[in-house]
Design an enzyme around this catalytic site. Structure first.
Site, PDB file in Angstrom:
ATOM      1  N   HIS A 153     -31.655 129.501  13.384  1.00  0.00           N
ATOM      2  CA  HIS A 153     -31.036 129.013  14.632  1.00  0.00           C
ATOM      3  C   HIS A 153     -31.556 127.626  15.001  1.00  0.00           C
ATOM      4  O   HIS A 153     -32.576 127.525  15.699  1.00  0.00           O
ATOM      5  CB  HIS A 153     -31.362 129.969  15.776  1.00  0.00           C
ATOM      6  N   CYS A 207     -26.092 132.010  11.959  1.00  0.00           N
ATOM      7  CA  CYS A 207     -26.409 133.432  12.007  1.00  0.00           C
ATOM      8  C   CYS A 207     -25.122 134.272  11.929  1.00  0.00           C
ATOM      9  O   CYS A 207     -24.504 134.334  10.881  1.00  0.00           O
ATOM     10  CB  CYS A 207     -27.244 133.758  13.245  1.00  0.00           C
ATOM     11  N   GLU A 235     -30.380 125.602  17.207  1.00  0.00           N
ATOM     12  CA  GLU A 235     -30.268 125.367  18.660  1.00  0.00           C
ATOM     13  C   GLU A 235     -31.482 125.914  19.401  1.00  0.00           C
ATOM     14  O   GLU A 235     -31.716 125.545  20.552  1.00  0.00           O
ATOM     15  CB  GLU A 235     -28.955 125.966  19.197  1.00  0.00           C
TER      16      GLU A 235
END
Lengths: 277, 173
Positions: free
Chosen positions: A222, A92, A224
């Site tokens: 993302h 990002c 994660e």
């Protein structure tokens, strides 16, 4: 001193995903440490095996997202490591920093050859926060240390950005295929240039771009935030939705890995469990 | 057809301008400006886009000018007072997204509600002030070098892959 591969997670002023990113690195079997943007000597002494530039903001995204961070001295270290073929991942805002650094697509390293422009697709603009599907290009799976476990099947991952539209110079559009890493698609792997399959108007439906060597990757979604299966919403269609339902039935949802884990487990496999020589 | 432009700036020191200036001083210490300001630049076009009407628009739409924290003025282009402040050599660049949803959205909003406005253009204007000893030609060259990001260590204010950069002019007083 740990013998596990060391992954440095770089914290710029305004980063807000650094701790969960370091945590998923550790859960994938590596050593994940957060370094502030001004801990230059500490980072040089640590000599990391890989780098992650996490999501959030950098310098309040003043001037342009990623533009100021790209010129920080910290990025000199990342730049040298990338030239030495060490894996670098930008997520990002981290992806915006890599693009503004000229590390991706990196046809000429250090030259800014792309942009992550404001989201713009028919009927949509502005900030987007939603789940999307993406899949890897076959060549990218072979080249990128982050994509070795991903295969080319579609996976759901969340996005949250206002400036995630990959653009290139018109004359470069015909040569992007070797640096295309991840593309937006539907749950069946079908690519479409329209919203919502392509959420932001990115050229060639690009969700991630890598450098020509494949060791540096800038991705807007993302991973994660999809590391554990329980992080996925229950309505997700396709194979990963089936996995959620089966895990709930089997009582294994708490520990089941999500699609985002594949990125970090792939990196751990790439290192084979130890530090670089 | 009328066209009226305004500049909108912060009442407080602009943090984006301060960060940009310190970054330019670090990456281009020999050629960086002594002063840098940032403004939102709005261009209203249409048969009714005259000063009086634009004043009414600006006072009505606080998304364009928030009077609690911003000030505004009409912009005269190269002859504007902000580019002819005495004591320095000035240059300015206008940075516009090649695909610009802010302009599209405001064109839609104002076009539906006010017949006199046919298009709205949003850009960012950066004003760079150099020592008086810097020539106009040198100020132009320096400004474009600092505006157009070509490499990691060259240029900052605009990414030409996604943005248009227009040098507005220079003056020395």
């Amino acid at each position: 001193m740990s013998t596990l591969p060391l992954v440095a997670v770089i914290q710029f002023p305004g980063s807000n995903c650094e701790y969960e990113t370091a945590r998923v690195v550790r859960e994938a079997g590596m050593n994940g440490l957060v370094f502030r943007w001004n801990q230059l000597s500490e980072l040089r002494d640590a000599d990391p095996d890989a780098f992650v530039l996490p999501g959030g903001f950098s310098f309040q995204d003043r001037v342009r997202a990623g533009a100021v961070a790209a010129k920080e001295m910290m990025m000199d270290i990342v730049f040298s490591a990338a030239a030495g073929k060490r894996p670098v991942l930008g997520i990002c805002n981290g992806a915006q920093v890599l693009v503004e650094s000229g590390l991706v697509p990196g046809w000429e390293a250090g030259r800014v050859e792309a942009a992550l422009a404001a989201n713009h697709i028919a009927g949509r603009s502005g900030y987007l926060s939603r789940w999307v599907f993406l899949h890897a290009r076959e060549t990218a799976v072979l080249k990128s240390p982050w994509l070795g476990k991903l295969g080319t099947s579609p996976i759901p991952v969340p996005i949250a950005h206002a400036e995630g539209r990959f653009v290139f110079w018109e004359e470069d559009l015909s040569r992007t295929l070797p640096v295309e890493a991840l593309v937006y698609c539907d749950e069946n792997g079908v690519e479409r240039p329209e919203y919502p399959t392509n959420p932001n108007g990115s050229v060639h439906n690009l969700a991630a771009v890598m450098n020509t060597d494949g060791n540096v990757m800038a991705m807007m979604p993302h991973p994660e935030r999809a590391f554990r299966l329980w992080q996925l919403p229950p309505w997700i269609p396709g194979e990963w939705g089936d996995r959620i339902r089966m895990s709930i039935s089997a009582g294994t949802l708490a520990d089941a890995p999500g699609p985002g884990a594949l990125f970090f487990q792939g990196l751990a496999d790439h290192f084979g469990g130890g530090r670089h020589e | 057809m009328s066209e009226t432009s305004i500049l909108v700036g912060l009442k407080a020191p602009d943090p984006a301008a301060m960060t940009a200036l310190s970054t330019l001083m670090r990456i281009s210490p020999e050629t960086a400006p002594l002063h840098l300001s940032r403004y939102d630049h709005w261009r209203f076009t249409g048969p009714g886009a005259v000063r009086e009407f634009v004043s009414e628009l600006v006072s009505h739409y606080t998304d364009i000018v928030n009077p609690n924290k911003q000030t505004w003025s009409f912009f005269e282009g190269e002859t504007d007072p902000i580019l002819t402040d005495p004591g320095m050599t000035w240059a300015a660049v206008l940075v516009t997204d090649r695909v610009d949803s802010i302009s599209e959205n405001w064109t839609g909003i104002l076009g539906r509600r006010h017949r006199g406005v046919e298009s709205v253009g949003y850009s960012v204007l950066w004003r760079l002030g150099f020592s008086r000893s810097v020539s106009l030609e040198d100020a132009r060259d320096r400004t474009m070098t600092m505006a157009v990001t070509t490499h990691r260590d060259r240029g900052l204010l605009a990414n030409p892959v996604s943005q248009l950069i227009e040098l507005l002019g220079t003056s020395k007083t």
